[in-house]
Write a protein that holds these residues in place. Structure first.
Motif, short mmCIF file in Angstrom:
data_model
loop_
_atom_site.label_atom_id
_atom_site.label_comp_id
_atom_site.label_asym_id
_atom_site.label_seq_id
_atom_site.Cartn_x
_atom_site.Cartn_y
_atom_site.Cartn_z
N ALA A 202 39.63 7.45 2.57
CA ALA A 202 39.93 7.21 3.64
C ALA A 202 40.93 7.95 4.15
CB ALA A 202 39.70 5.76 3.57
N GLU A 203 42.01 8.06 3.30
CA GLU A 203 43.43 8.19 3.41
C GLU A 203 43.83 9.81 3.68
OE1 GLU A 203 42.86 5.92 0.58
OE2 GLU A 203 42.48 4.64 1.84
N GLU A 204 42.77 10.51 2.37
CA GLU A 204 43.53 11.74 2.38
C GLU A 204 42.99 13.34 1.50
OE1 GLU A 204 46.75 12.63 -0.63
OE2 GLU A 204 45.80 10.65 -2.14
N PHE A 205 43.73 14.26 1.61
CA PHE A 205 42.06 14.69 1.30
C PHE A 205 43.20 16.06 0.40
CE2 PHE A 205 41.40 20.35 0.90
CZ PHE A 205 40.29 19.96 1.29
N VAL A 206 41.84 15.80 -0.97
CA VAL A 206 42.35 16.39 -2.40
C VAL A 206 41.48 17.74 -2.12
CG1 VAL A 206 44.08 14.30 -2.66
CG2 VAL A 206 41.36 14.44 -3.50
N MET A 207 42.45 18.42 -3.64
CA MET A 207 41.49 19.52 -3.91
C MET A 207 41.83 20.15 -5.55
SD MET A 207 42.65 22.11 -1.03
CE MET A 207 44.08 23.54 -1.11
N SER B 177 34.72 25.25 -7.54
CA SER B 177 35.57 24.86 -6.91
C SER B 177 35.37 23.52 -5.82
CB SER B 177 36.76 26.08 -6.71
OG SER B 177 36.34 26.24 -5.31
N PHE B 178 36.00 22.37 -6.41
CA PHE B 178 35.36 20.70 -5.53
C PHE B 178 37.14 20.60 -4.79
CE2 PHE B 178 32.81 21.40 -9.55
CZ PHE B 178 31.92 21.80 -9.19
N ALA B 179 36.82 20.05 -4.12
CA ALA B 179 37.49 19.04 -3.64
C ALA B 179 36.90 18.12 -2.23
CB ALA B 179 37.80 19.89 -1.83
N ALA B 180 37.91 16.71 -2.80
CA ALA B 180 37.42 15.48 -1.99
C ALA B 180 38.34 14.88 -1.09
CB ALA B 180 37.36 14.62 -3.85
N LYS C 20 32.48 24.16 -3.57
CA LYS C 20 32.16 25.36 -2.78
C LYS C 20 32.35 26.61 -3.78
CE LYS C 20 36.29 26.65 -1.47
NZ LYS C 20 37.91 27.51 -0.68
N ILE C 21 31.91 27.57 -3.38
CA ILE C 21 31.26 28.82 -4.34
C ILE C 21 31.25 30.49 -3.40
CG2 ILE C 21 28.55 28.52 -4.08
CD1 ILE C 21 28.61 29.24 -6.83
N GLU C 22 31.62 30.96 -3.84
CA GLU C 22 31.49 32.29 -3.68
C GLU C 22 29.73 32.99 -3.54
OE1 GLU C 22 35.36 34.96 -3.30
OE2 GLU C 22 36.07 32.48 -2.92
N HIS D 288 46.97 18.69 -4.97
CA HIS D 288 45.88 19.58 -5.59
C HIS D 288 46.43 20.09 -7.22
CE1 HIS D 288 48.89 23.36 -6.47
NE2 HIS D 288 49.94 22.67 -5.02
N GLY D 289 45.04 19.91 -7.82
CA GLY D 289 45.60 19.68 -9.32
C GLY D 289 43.98 19.81 -9.60
N GLU D 290 43.65 18.39 -11.18
CA GLU D 290 42.64 18.19 -11.52
C GLU D 290 42.06 16.99 -10.74
OE1 GLU D 290 40.82 20.13 -13.66
OE2 GLU D 290 42.74 21.66 -13.48
N LEU D 291 40.50 17.06 -10.52
CA LEU D 291 40.39 16.15 -9.85
C LEU D 291 40.60 14.07 -10.19
CD1 LEU D 291 36.70 16.68 -7.94
CD2 LEU D 291 38.64 16.64 -6.61
N GLU D 292 40.78 14.70 -11.44
CA GLU D 292 40.18 13.09 -12.89
C GLU D 292 42.20 12.64 -12.10
OE1 GLU D 292 39.96 16.00 -13.47
OE2 GLU D 292 37.99 15.88 -15.36
#
Length: 270
Positions: free
Chosen positions: A109-114, A103-106, A150-152, A132-136
């Motif tokens: 400069a303004e915010e954290f999204v995932m 799973s991914f997050a980004a 991230k992975i488990e 949150h949702g789809e990175l695109e």
């Protein structure tokens, strides 16, 4: 010693979120002696409250593993370098091809999204606090200063070794989290050392006059670049292997011990 560069988490900030009084005194003594202090962290700019509240630090902080420089006095971004959106998505597709369960997050400069799956069960409250949702759909600009995967079910080192060879030509890859397996990616060629070198150069400080402290793999380049790079004895094996200089662990105020000794030597020489 003209510039002290220190990581935050695991180096001066303990897991309970506190910086010891001894460490605070040592860093403030450096500044009082005319020695510049800069913090170099994987944290985003919005997570710098331990510095402003406990240290009363109002200077420059190098954030997001070197991708962003932030001024605490004006609460503003000084400079930033981003991963292009198309490259972030290319890296995501490569990693997902290797490990579909990633799973991914980004960070911008303004915010954290995932992605929704990035929030672990113990952190589901994050879904109420961040987009949150789809990175695109979440990332529309090119200013991704930090991209996370991230992975488990495997160690961070094994994950790094499996992924880095496939994406290292597109982004800089490292890791620093203690309690989860997460890769941190910055723009290609960007790391803590690169931005610290630029900052030191602007101050007229050479590498040999820099004393740096760190504890994790994302500190390795900084520790090897600095004239004196100290790995915390409580740190990651890769950080410890990167330099012959080892400071006592964070539980023993290792940064403070080194700085106190060096300040005493400067006073004696003076």
């Amino acid at each position: 010693m003209r510039l002290v560069a220190s990581d935050i988490d695991g180096t001066i900030l303990s897991r309970d979120g506190r910086i010891s009084e001894r460490t605070i005194r040592a860093l403030q003594s450096c500044e009082a002696a005319g020695i510049a202090v800069v913090f170099v962290t994987g944290r985003p700019a919005r997570w710098l409250t331990p510095l402003s509240e406990q240290l009363r630090h109002t200077g420059t902080v190098i954030c997001s593993n070197g991708a962003l420089v932030y001024d605490l006095s004006t609460m503003s971004v000084v400079s930033s370098q981003g991963i292009p959106r198309h490259r972030m998505l290319e890296v995501r597709n490569i990693i997902r091809g290797l490990f579909p369960e990633t799973s991914f997050a980004a960070e911008t400069a303004e915010e954290f999204v995932m992605e929704t799956g990035f929030a672990e069960p113990r952190h589901r409250h994050l879904l109420e606090e961040v987009r949150h949702g789809e990175l695109e759909d979440l990332v529309t600009g090119d200013e991704v200063v930090k991209f996370m995967a991230k992975i488990e079910g495997m160690s961070a080192e094994d994950y790094f070794r499996a992924v880095a060879p496939h994406v290292g030509h597109l982004v800089s890859v490292t890791h620093s989290a203690l309690d989860l397996t997460m890769l941190e990616m910055a723009p290609l060629g960007v790391n803590k050392a690169v931005t610290l070198e630029e900052y030191a150069h602007a101050l007229g400080v050479q590498a040999e006059d820099v004393v740096a402290f760190g504890d994790m793999p994302n500190d390795v380049e900084m520790l090897t670049w600095a004239g004196e790079g100290y790995a915390m004895s409580s740190g990651h094996p890769r950080a410890l292997a990167a330099t012959e200089l080892h400071a006592p662990g964070i539980e023993d105020d290792g940064v403070a011990q080194v700085l106190e000794r060096k300040l005493a030597g400067l006073r004696k020489a003076g």
